[in-house]
Motif scaffolding. Sequence first.
Motif, PDB file in Angstrom:
ATOM      1  N   LEU A 155     -16.299   3.030   8.195  1.00 37.06           N
ATOM      2  CA  LEU A 155     -14.974   3.552   7.822  1.00 37.06           C
ATOM      3  C   LEU A 155     -13.997   3.152   8.921  1.00 37.06           C
ATOM      4  O   LEU A 155     -13.850   3.850   9.919  1.00 37.06           O
ATOM      5  N   LEU A 157     -10.833   3.061   9.204  1.00 35.44           N
ATOM      6  CA  LEU A 157      -9.709   3.953   9.504  1.00 35.44           C
ATOM      7  C   LEU A 157     -10.088   5.427   9.364  1.00 35.44           C
ATOM      8  O   LEU A 157      -9.267   6.306   9.598  1.00 35.44           O
ATOM      9  N   GLY A 158     -11.315   5.688   8.963  1.00 35.91           N
ATOM     10  CA  GLY A 158     -11.726   7.072   8.700  1.00 35.91           C
ATOM     11  C   GLY A 158     -12.728   7.593   9.716  1.00 35.91           C
ATOM     12  O   GLY A 158     -13.108   8.755   9.665  1.00 35.91           O
ATOM     13  N   GLY A 248      -8.260  13.631  12.280  1.00 37.46           N
ATOM     14  CA  GLY A 248      -8.025  14.637  13.310  1.00 37.46           C
ATOM     15  C   GLY A 248      -6.797  14.183  14.071  1.00 37.46           C
ATOM     16  O   GLY A 248      -5.752  13.957  13.477  1.00 37.46           O
TER      17      GLY A 248
ATOM     18  N   GLN B 190      -5.301   9.556   3.794  1.00 35.25           N
ATOM     19  CA  GLN B 190      -4.982   8.677   4.923  1.00 35.25           C
ATOM     20  C   GLN B 190      -3.491   8.631   5.236  1.00 35.25           C
ATOM     21  O   GLN B 190      -3.092   8.771   6.374  1.00 35.25           O
ATOM     22  N   GLY B 245     -15.248  12.689  -2.677  1.00 31.16           N
ATOM     23  CA  GLY B 245     -15.301  11.418  -1.956  1.00 31.16           C
ATOM     24  C   GLY B 245     -16.632  11.276  -1.255  1.00 31.16           C
ATOM     25  O   GLY B 245     -17.593  11.987  -1.562  1.00 31.16           O
ATOM     26  N   ASP B 248     -15.024  10.203   3.310  1.00 27.34           N
ATOM     27  CA  ASP B 248     -14.172   9.086   3.725  1.00 27.34           C
ATOM     28  C   ASP B 248     -12.711   9.333   3.335  1.00 27.34           C
ATOM     29  O   ASP B 248     -11.944   8.402   3.166  1.00 27.34           O
ATOM     30  N   PHE B 250     -10.168  10.242   4.860  1.00 27.77           N
ATOM     31  CA  PHE B 250      -9.124   9.757   5.780  1.00 27.77           C
ATOM     32  C   PHE B 250      -9.004   8.244   5.740  1.00 27.77           C
ATOM     33  O   PHE B 250      -8.123   7.677   6.377  1.00 27.77           O
ATOM     34  N   ALA B 251      -9.940   7.595   5.057  1.00 30.86           N
ATOM     35  CA  ALA B 251      -9.917   6.127   5.033  1.00 30.86           C
ATOM     36  C   ALA B 251      -9.316   5.603   3.737  1.00 30.86           C
ATOM     37  O   ALA B 251      -9.271   4.401   3.513  1.00 30.86           O
ATOM     38  N   VAL B 252      -8.897   6.507   2.867  1.00 33.87           N
ATOM     39  CA  VAL B 252      -8.363   6.107   1.563  1.00 33.87           C
ATOM     40  C   VAL B 252      -6.959   6.686   1.405  1.00 33.87           C
ATOM     41  O   VAL B 252      -6.733   7.856   1.691  1.00 33.87           O
ATOM     42  N   VAL B 396       1.573  23.733   7.823  1.00 38.31           N
ATOM     43  CA  VAL B 396       1.524  22.396   8.436  1.00 38.31           C
ATOM     44  C   VAL B 396       0.273  22.282   9.306  1.00 38.31           C
ATOM     45  O   VAL B 396      -0.454  21.303   9.239  1.00 38.31           O
ATOM     46  N   TYR B 399      -2.894  21.899   7.035  1.00 38.32           N
ATOM     47  CA  TYR B 399      -3.251  20.585   6.479  1.00 38.32           C
ATOM     48  C   TYR B 399      -3.382  19.505   7.538  1.00 38.32           C
ATOM     49  O   TYR B 399      -4.171  18.593   7.398  1.00 38.32           O
ATOM     50  N   GLU B 400      -2.631  19.651   8.639  1.00 34.02           N
ATOM     51  CA  GLU B 400      -2.742  18.622   9.676  1.00 34.02           C
ATOM     52  C   GLU B 400      -4.091  18.680  10.397  1.00 34.02           C
ATOM     53  O   GLU B 400      -4.599  17.663  10.836  1.00 34.02           O
ATOM     54  N   LYS B 401      -4.630  19.886  10.531  1.00 29.28           N
ATOM     55  CA  LYS B 401      -5.884  20.031  11.271  1.00 29.28           C
ATOM     56  C   LYS B 401      -7.108  20.016  10.350  1.00 29.28           C
ATOM     57  O   LYS B 401      -8.231  20.203  10.827  1.00 29.28           O
ATOM     58  N   ASP B 403      -8.474  17.546   8.854  1.00 30.52           N
ATOM     59  CA  ASP B 403      -9.348  16.428   9.252  1.00 30.52           C
ATOM     60  C   ASP B 403     -10.256  16.850  10.398  1.00 30.52           C
ATOM     61  O   ASP B 403     -11.459  16.629  10.371  1.00 30.52           O
ATOM     62  N   ALA B 404      -9.619  17.418  11.415  1.00 30.32           N
ATOM     63  CA  ALA B 404     -10.366  17.804  12.618  1.00 30.32           C
ATOM     64  C   ALA B 404     -11.452  18.824  12.271  1.00 30.32           C
ATOM     65  O   ALA B 404     -12.563  18.763  12.792  1.00 30.32           O
ATOM     66  N   ILE B 407     -14.342  16.983  10.209  1.00 33.04           N
ATOM     67  CA  ILE B 407     -15.242  16.107  10.980  1.00 33.04           C
ATOM     68  C   ILE B 407     -15.899  16.835  12.154  1.00 33.04           C
ATOM     69  O   ILE B 407     -16.656  16.236  12.913  1.00 33.04           O
ATOM     70  N   ASP B 409     -14.445  18.357  14.776  1.00 34.35           N
ATOM     71  CA  ASP B 409     -13.748  18.396  16.068  1.00 34.35           C
ATOM     72  C   ASP B 409     -13.167  19.777  16.344  1.00 34.35           C
ATOM     73  O   ASP B 409     -12.829  20.095  17.485  1.00 34.35           O
TER      74      ASP B 409
END
Lengths: 299, 436
Positions: A155, A157-158, A248, B190, B245, B248, B250-252, B396, B399-401, B403-404, B407, B409
């Motif tokens: 990935l 960018l992921g 992140g 993404q 998904g 992935d 964040f990759a799309v 905000v 949704y911004e966090k 991803d963290a 995964i 983090d």
Amino acid sequence: MQTASIVKKEKKEKKWLVYFYVLPAFLMHLLFIALPALTTFYYSFFDWNGIGAKTFIGLQNYREMFGDSDFYVALVNNFKWILVFITVPVFLGLLMAAWVSKLKKTQMFFRTVYFLPYIIAASMAGRIWCTYLNPYFGINNVFKALGWTSLGKTLWLGNKNIALYSVMFVDLWHFWGFVMVMFLGALQQVDPTLYESARVEGASKGQEFRYITVPSIMPTLTFVIITIIMWSFLTFDYVWVMTGGGPGNASELISTLVYRMAYSHYRTGYASTICVFQTVLSVLAYAAMQLVKKRGWDV
Amino acid sequence: MKKLFALLLAAVLLVGLLPLSSFAEEEKIVITWMDDRTGDDGEYIRYEFVIKPFLEKHPNVIVDWQPSKDITKQVKIALGAGAGPDLMSIDGPSDALELYESGRTIDLRPAIEKYGWDKTIYKWALDVATAPDGAVTGVPAQYEGMLFYGNKPVFEEHGWAMPTNYEELKALAQEIRDAGFVAPMILGTQNIPRRNEWWYSTLFGNYAGREATKDLLEGRKTFFDPEIAGVFTTYKEMWDDGIIGNQDTFAVTLEDGRAMYYAGMTAMVMEGDWFVINGMNNGMDQLIALPPSFREGIPQTYSISVGGCYAVNASCSPEKQELILELLDVIYSRPDLYAAALEAGDQVNCIPLDEQYLTGKLAEPVVEKIRLTDEAMADGRIGHCTWTFFPQDVRVYMYEKADAYLIGDLSLDEYLGEMQKMLDVHLANGTVPPVM
């Protein structure tokens, strides 16, 4: 005596005329660059959402910034960015410029080809590369077809460990041709008789490069490196278009953090504080350039 | 002689000017309208069904229509600089409240009463746009909510049905994978991290439920209560299990995710009401359903929001403000024009559409969607979309966090703790947006 007085008066008038000609540009600079920059410094002492009333909070934004883990992630990423950009494109650009400068008929062709990515708008190039790096219909399919399964599952960018470097790669693809053209221009200014003399003295190609080429292009080399450092602190476009600073905050840079704070969180005061810090870093890079210049390299 | 000639010339010039001034065109009043409708379609819809009927009554007015894709950002920057449009279609009530509290826009309560819009606009929508002091900060424009869409031919071919609960969704996701699709559905965050809140809004409605969410926003529950924390753990579970998904997201990009659905690489998608039109424009034959229930005892719920508000610049003269309100009145007092705008592909306004307009020229998927969501609203099966009901910084951060958190983090405790800290400040200051 009278003639001297007239000459003096004319000189004085000319001096004022020069100021008069410089004035419009100075006023524009004052209005659109200096004053907004100063207001950014002013806003950094306020809690302000950009539209409402401002509340003076002294150094609180600065204290928050130095305790903000996102800020440190962005700062470290910026330094990583600098490290890569002052090595890879400089080395590659110099090497390719040295080769391309030896070409006669095809030089223009290669110069154009290598420079071409630089004229593509960052937002467009970023979007194109997003498609190439898409895990479902990008280059991963090519890797899978070649049997490189592990690479085909990457990935680009992921993955938080790769995303920043993927974006760097795309920006390098875009940028290195510019560096090469800068070096090519510098190389063409080197006096060819220096090489002839060196050859007569029995110097090898490596020695020619080390003792003639590099010192001759040192002003350009220094200018390129310092400019890269300053630009790296301000870089924004590719990261914003390709990852938005994620996943992140793995690819967060100071500029993207500033933008998020100002336009997602509507914390104009805090964003201004980070801007001030960013400016300090750029000014330090500029001061380094001046120092180098004073030491004898005419940058 | 010279003096006489000069006087004569001046007289001729004056006489020449006289007819010009007497026949000069009446001065036009210009209303600038920064709008979130964009493109040729947006221009056609606005001009044909709002501006043109207004101008027929007011030929002395020019409406300078300015489309903007990132309207709230542009409006805030312009207003912050002391300028800005006269009329603005901003993103939603929380932005409207912010602009009003900053003194940049006017209270629209008197207009609501004068024009009787309170009789047509959904009460819940009007409540949401009402500030604690009773001022209406923006006239609710369109409403929107989260729905599930399925590729109808694919579903029919495999004998699948849209899931009504989480267990069914999990089973269907497995069947879709087994049938060779790359994923049941793709979430592309993404380029638009906000897509995370589409899912969070769905789960607030369909996992936490309306009452628990209301309790959270009114301070009777916290993010750590199981009904609320479950929103986030369920989201992560779906992400981990590959329902949305293949880890992935964040990759799309959003566009790529949609393209994969259109191309038949995925079988479902979770989007807002707007996707009815997107689907039609891309030739999709779609099943439309409310998102499944994610927890026992919680019905299938339509998480809803006011998707836009009309706000009026406080720096406009009273005469101009009056004209702007008359312009807005076209939107709220002409059901025929509203229905025609819908036929032309416009979004659904915060006003009910009379049954007579649901038949005839209106596209079938649009009617199907309206009936589905009207039914949910009538039954009270409506939830809270974060971008309307949650304080700005909380949503905000949420949704911004995301991803963290997904995964690993950011731990669940840290994630929830930070949101709770922000919410507590709003609860203490009384700045949580009105809750329905």
